[in-house]
Each structure stands twice: as C-alpha cells, then as structure tokens.
Scaffold this active site. Structure first.
Site, PDB file in Angstrom:
ATOM      1  N   CYS A   1       0.831  -1.219   0.000  1.00 29.41           N
ATOM      2  CA  CYS A   1       0.000   0.000   0.000  1.00 29.41           C
ATOM      3  C   CYS A   1       0.870   1.274   0.000  1.00 29.41           C
ATOM      4  O   CYS A   1       1.668   1.477   0.914  1.00 29.41           O
ATOM      5  CB  CYS A   1      -0.908  -0.036   1.225  1.00 29.41           C
ATOM      6  SG  CYS A   1      -1.706   1.535   1.587  1.00 29.41           S
TER       7      CYS A   1
ATOM      8  N   VAL B   1      -6.017   0.700   5.566  1.00 26.75           N
ATOM      9  CA  VAL B   1      -4.695   0.916   6.153  1.00 26.75           C
ATOM     10  C   VAL B   1      -4.105   2.150   5.470  1.00 26.75           C
ATOM     11  O   VAL B   1      -4.529   2.464   4.347  1.00 26.75           O
ATOM     12  CB  VAL B   1      -3.776  -0.317   5.941  1.00 26.75           C
ATOM     13  CG1 VAL B   1      -4.130  -1.413   6.898  1.00 26.75           C
ATOM     14  CG2 VAL B   1      -3.794  -0.804   4.488  1.00 26.75           C
TER      15      VAL B   1
ATOM     16  N   GLU C   1      -5.450   7.767   8.077  1.00 26.56           N
ATOM     17  CA  GLU C   1      -5.057   8.755   7.063  1.00 26.56           C
ATOM     18  C   GLU C   1      -3.554   8.995   7.174  1.00 26.56           C
ATOM     19  O   GLU C   1      -3.061   9.548   8.169  1.00 26.56           O
ATOM     20  CB  GLU C   1      -5.803  10.088   7.191  1.00 26.56           C
ATOM     21  CG  GLU C   1      -7.166  10.096   6.530  1.00 26.56           C
ATOM     22  CD  GLU C   1      -7.105   9.801   5.024  1.00 26.56           C
ATOM     23  OE1 GLU C   1      -6.295  10.407   4.319  1.00 26.56           O
ATOM     24  OE2 GLU C   1      -7.853   8.942   4.573  1.00 26.56           O
ATOM     25  N   SER C   2      -2.826   8.601   6.125  1.00 26.05           N
ATOM     26  CA  SER C   2      -1.365   8.661   6.170  1.00 26.05           C
ATOM     27  C   SER C   2      -0.833  10.054   6.538  1.00 26.05           C
ATOM     28  O   SER C   2       0.109  10.164   7.314  1.00 26.05           O
ATOM     29  CB  SER C   2      -0.779   8.193   4.835  1.00 26.05           C
ATOM     30  OG  SER C   2      -1.314   8.927   3.757  1.00 26.05           O
TER      31      SER C   2
HETATM   32  N1  LIG Z   1      -6.357   8.407   2.107  1.00 31.36           N
HETATM   33  C1  LIG Z   1      -5.904   7.193   2.745  1.00 31.36           C
HETATM   34  C2  LIG Z   1      -5.869   6.091   1.712  1.00 31.36           C
HETATM   35  C3  LIG Z   1      -5.613   4.723   2.307  1.00 31.36           C
HETATM   36  C4  LIG Z   1      -5.921   3.589   1.323  1.00 31.36           C
HETATM   37  O1  LIG Z   1      -6.409   3.829   0.222  1.00 31.36           O
HETATM   38  N2  LIG Z   1      -5.600   2.354   1.710  1.00 31.36           N
HETATM   39  C5  LIG Z   1      -5.946   1.212   0.894  1.00 31.36           C
HETATM   40  C6  LIG Z   1      -4.746   0.320   0.609  1.00 31.36           C
HETATM   41  S1  LIG Z   1      -3.530   1.129  -0.358  1.00 31.36           S
HETATM   42  C7  LIG Z   1      -6.910   0.311   1.679  1.00 31.36           C
HETATM   43  O2  LIG Z   1      -6.734   0.062   2.848  1.00 31.36           O
HETATM   44  N3  LIG Z   1      -7.952  -0.157   0.991  1.00 31.36           N
HETATM   45  C8  LIG Z   1      -8.926  -1.010   1.609  1.00 31.36           C
HETATM   46  C9  LIG Z   1      -9.464  -2.016   0.682  1.00 31.36           C
HETATM   47  O3  LIG Z   1      -9.009  -2.078  -0.452  1.00 31.36           O
HETATM   48  O4  LIG Z   1     -10.340  -2.770   1.094  1.00 31.36           O
HETATM   49  C10 LIG Z   1      -4.536   7.448   3.403  1.00 31.36           C
HETATM   50  O5  LIG Z   1      -3.820   8.378   2.946  1.00 31.36           O
HETATM   51  O6  LIG Z   1      -4.182   6.774   4.363  1.00 31.36           O
END
Ligand SMILES: N[C@@H](CCC(=O)N[C@@H](CS)C(=O)NCC(=O)O)C(=O)O
Length: 201
Positions: free
Chosen positions: A10, A50, A62-63
């Site tokens: 990720c 995550v 949120e990163s």
């Molecule tokens: N805006 C969020 C984006 C986090 C995100 O998109 N994480 C993805 C993995 S890269 C996730 O956990 N997706 C859940 C899923 O696919 O079920 C951040 O910056 O943390």
C-alpha cells in the site's frame, strides 16, 4: 510503543513506514493483507483502510494525519518546516498531491477499475509529474535542500512507476534522478516490504 497497521504493497502505508524509519525510534509494524483484512480494522478505522496507527489510547488513520503526529511526537529529524508560512505552504502542497496525483493512485490500486480508467490515471500522473520535473534540475528535494514530508508523500508513487505502468518521458529525467536520491536514503531502504522490493528490478 507505536503500532502501525500497514498494507505490504500500500503506497499510503509506505509513507508512514518511511517516516517511522526516518525517526529511528522503536515501533512495531503489523502487516495487513488488504485482501483479507482483520475484523478489528473497521473498528479502528471506519473507512476500513490501512494505514492505522495505534499508540496507547490514540488511534489514527489517514497517512498524512499519522505522519504529522509522528513528526510532532518525535521532532528529530523534523519533516514539516518549522516556519508557520512554510508549514502552511507544505500542507497546501500535500493537499494538492492528493487532489492531482493520489486520486489517480487510488484508481490504480482499485482492483475494480476499468482498463479505460486505469489508462486515464496513468496519463494524468505522467502529465502532472512531467510538469514538475524541471524543478529537480535545480534542487535536491521538493522544498529545496532539505528532505521533508513532501518527499515522503511522493516517494511511494515514484517507487511504483514500473509497477503501475507509468510511462517515463524524456522531460522527466530530473525527476527520476530525484527519485534515485530518495530511494538511496537508509530509511527508505529499511521501509520497503518484500512486496515492494519486488516492484522494481
Ligand atoms: N487516504 C488514505 C488512503 C488509504 C488507502 O487507500 N488504503 C488502501 C490500501 S492502499 C486500503 O486500505 N484499501 C482497503 C481495501 O481495499 O479494502 C490514506 O492516505 O491513508
């Protein structure tokens, strides 16, 4: 001790791993397979994504929010500028990254994106980065001479160029040199998971 729930491929989790290693303090990384997420992830993060950071009774997601917390909790080396004006400008640029680049990264990461949407996302990223590439002919990092949160935010995308199938244009040469500078940092190398190492030869 801080615990980071992190996706092994990720790009958003990757940002947080980079900051943790840049700070060089004790932490624990818990690998999460986003295709079989633990049930408690939705309890920690209502968006069920995550990265998630847990420290005692504090739970963050949120990163960008996680990374600013780590930066304030462990100020050395400082990754957000100290000056309020520069700090505000940096936050604005971080916001622009999300709107202009990472919205497309989301499309590339989403297993249900159509071929057309994937191609449009690749082209949008290529075009935005081609525009900013000349900056790196004159400066080492996004903000000049100092490595900052902006470099952290973009590094996982640059690492994934091949993996995402993004075309490298001639005009991007200074950007690719900048990318190599980021990839050679000790903390960046330490931050890589086995899945990420396999993304580049
Ligand atoms: N805006 C969020 C984006 C986090 C995100 O998109 N994480 C993805 C993995 S890269 C996730 O956990 N997706 C859940 C899923 O696919 O079920 C951040 O910056 O943390």
């Amino acid at each position: 001790m801080m615990k980071l729930y992190s996706g092994t491929a990720c790009p958003f989790s990757h940002r947080c791993r980079i900051v943790l290693f840049e700070k060089g303090m004790d932490f624990e990384i818990i690998d999460v397979d986003i295709h079989s997420k633990p049930e408690d992830l939705a309890v920690m993060n209502p968006y069920n994504e995550v990265p998630v950071l847990v420290e005692r009774d504090l739970t963050l997601y949120e990163s960008g929010i996680i990374n600013e917390y780590i930066d304030e909790r462990f100020p050395h080396p400082q990754l957000m500028p100290a000056d309020p004006v520069m700090r505000a400008r940096t936050r604005l640029m971080l916001f622009n990254f999300e709107r202009e680049l990472f919205i497309h990264v989301k499309t590339l990461e989403d297993g249900s994106s159509t071929k057309k949407a994937l191609e449009a996302a690749r082209v949008a990223i290529r075009d935005s980065l081609t525009q900013i590439a000349p900056v790196f002919a004159k400066q080492k990092y996004m903000l000049g001479e100092e490595f900052s949160m902006l470099d952290v935010a973009i590094a996982p995308l640059l690492w994934r160029f091949d993996h995402y199938g993004i075309e490298v244009t001639k005009a991007m040469a200074p950007l690719m040199k900048y990318a190599e500078r980021l990839f050679s940092r000790e903390a960046f190398i330490e931050s890589l998971t086995a899945n990420e190492k396999a993304m580049r030869k």
